[in-house]
Design a protein around this motif. Structure first.
Motif, short mmCIF file in Angstrom:
data_model
loop_
_atom_site.label_atom_id
_atom_site.label_comp_id
_atom_site.label_asym_id
_atom_site.label_seq_id
_atom_site.Cartn_x
_atom_site.Cartn_y
_atom_site.Cartn_z
N LYS A 194 0.84 -1.21 0.00
CA LYS A 194 0.00 0.00 0.00
C LYS A 194 0.87 1.26 0.00
CE LYS A 194 -3.86 -2.35 2.23
NZ LYS A 194 -4.67 -2.43 1.01
N THR A 201 1.41 7.17 -6.62
CA THR A 201 0.44 8.25 -6.83
C THR A 201 1.11 9.62 -6.69
OG1 THR A 201 -1.31 6.84 -5.94
CG2 THR A 201 -1.78 9.18 -6.09
N GLY A 223 -8.50 12.62 -5.45
CA GLY A 223 -9.27 11.42 -5.07
C GLY A 223 -8.40 10.18 -5.05
N LYS A 224 -7.50 10.05 -6.05
CA LYS A 224 -6.59 8.89 -6.09
C LYS A 224 -5.67 8.88 -4.87
CE LYS A 224 -4.21 7.85 -9.71
NZ LYS A 224 -3.36 8.03 -10.91
N THR A 226 -6.18 10.39 -1.94
CA THR A 226 -6.98 10.16 -0.73
C THR A 226 -7.27 8.68 -0.55
OG1 THR A 226 -8.01 12.34 -0.94
CG2 THR A 226 -9.12 10.75 0.48
N LYS A 227 -7.61 7.99 -1.63
CA LYS A 227 -7.90 6.55 -1.56
C LYS A 227 -6.66 5.77 -1.12
CE LYS A 227 -9.62 2.65 -4.28
NZ LYS A 227 -8.54 1.74 -3.87
N ALA A 228 -5.48 6.10 -1.71
CA ALA A 228 -4.24 5.41 -1.35
C ALA A 228 -3.88 5.67 0.11
CB ALA A 228 -3.10 5.85 -2.26
N GLN A 230 -5.95 6.49 2.55
CA GLN A 230 -6.93 5.82 3.40
C GLN A 230 -6.65 4.32 3.50
OE1 GLN A 230 -9.49 6.87 5.39
NE2 GLN A 230 -8.71 8.94 5.03
N ASP A 231 -6.17 3.72 2.42
CA ASP A 231 -5.80 2.29 2.45
C ASP A 231 -4.68 2.04 3.45
OD1 ASP A 231 -7.70 1.57 0.63
OD2 ASP A 231 -6.36 1.54 -1.10
#
Length: 326
Positions: A194, A201, A223-224, A226-228, A230-231
């Motif tokens: 991760k 990113t 958004g990309k 933030t998703k990474a 959050q993972d």
């Protein structure tokens, strides 16, 4: 098993010129531990043969010896810390240098195999993880077992009956570690992948910032990222939830052991069955030494668990052969 030994030898070879520091640090730690464990034993003598009978000469003599032992223990402890810090920092520097030198020989196919972000993570985060683990191995993995063995021997020499409480609590702690460590290992293996995604990113966004702004893609890239992020956050929280159980288990065992020894020890003193007040004081000191050494070991096991995945990733880079042939 053979692969892990080969990996360990390959990484250990990078200690290089810091082998002397890596060998001397555990020796200084052992000297510090032995002196620290002897101090409660001297305290028992001071209480039973000095304070209890009013012999202030014995108190002064034993007190002076204890002061010298404390100063010597401090000297060995400081020296061990300095040596371990230098050895671990040098080991990390050699690892990064060897990895970077090998990466310079890589073809585009080799780089694509690991990805640029993956190589950056291995050179930074993974090496830092190995550095911290190596320093903990030099300090704690020497200190904790020696403390455990010496303190247990001293406790057995004072009262074998009361020392059975130590053994019972140790069994409970080992069972807890046997359950918690494999559970947390699964999450730590996922965490490094991760981090690779997060670094990729960031690299893409920073490297192509003009393109992102030209096509007004800021929201998409945000958004990309933030998703990474959050993972990574969710994975870290899941791992830490498991590790955090170690604290309450350890605290419960320490205080339960203290209460049991205080209760049974007081009964033995009242009924005069082979235990003195000074010996009980020493036993209570050894309770903390033994159980906190187990707690330190559990913390190191968790850190080493994290580092196994990092060591495998570093070994992959060091063992990769370049596709380019002269």
């Amino acid at each position: 098993m053979h692969d892990k030994l080969a990996m360990g030898k390959k990484l250990a070879a990078q200690v290089g010129q810091y082998k002397k520091h890596a060998l001397l640090s555990p020796l200084c730690t052992i000297g510090c531990v032995i002196l620290e464990i002897l101090i409660p034993y001297m305290m028992a003598s001071m209480i039973d043969k000095g304070i209890a009978v009013g012999d202030m000469g014995h108190v002064a003599k034993v007190g002076a010896v204890m002061a010298v032992m404390a100063l010597a223990a401090m000297f060995f402890g400081v020296t061990a810390n300095r040596l371990s810090a230098k050895a671990s920092t040098g080991f990390a520097a050699n690892l990064r240098s060897a990895m970077f030198e090998n990466i310079q020989r890589f073809s585009f196919a080799n780089i694509d195999k690991f990805s640029t972000a993956g190589l950056v993570t291995r050179l930074t985060l993974d090496v830092s993880q190995i550095q911290m683990s190596f320093q903990m191995i030099l300090m704690v993995c020497t200190r904790a077992p020696v403390t455990l063995i010496v303190a247990l021997v001293m406790a057995l020499s004072i009262s074998a009956r009361l020392s059975m409480v130590f053994l019972l609590v140790m069994i409970i702690l080992f069972i807890a570690l046997f359950i918690l460590v494999p559970l947390s290992m699964r999450y730590f293996k996922q965490m490094f992948k991760k981090y690779d995604t997060l670094n990729a990113t960031i690299k893409e966004n920073v490297g192509a910032i003009r393109v992102v702004k030209s096509f007004v893609r800021e929201e998409h890239e945000h958004g990309k990222f933030t998703k990474a992020a959050q993972d990574v956050f969710r994975n870290s929280v899941s791992a830490e939830k498991i590790i955090s159980l170690n604290g309450p288990i350890m605290t419960g065992c320490v205080y339960t052991c203290t209460l049991l020894i205080s209760w049974f020890g007081a009964q033995m003193i009242v009924h005069r069955t082979g235990l003195t007040m000074g010996q009980l004081t020493s036993l209570l000191s050894y309770v903390m030494n033994i159980l906190f050494s187990l707690m330190m070991l559990s913390m190191v096991f968790v850190m080493i668990t994290q580092s196994v995945a990092a060591a495998q990733r570093i070994e992959e880079v060091l063992g990769e052969s370049a596709d380019i042939v002269s």
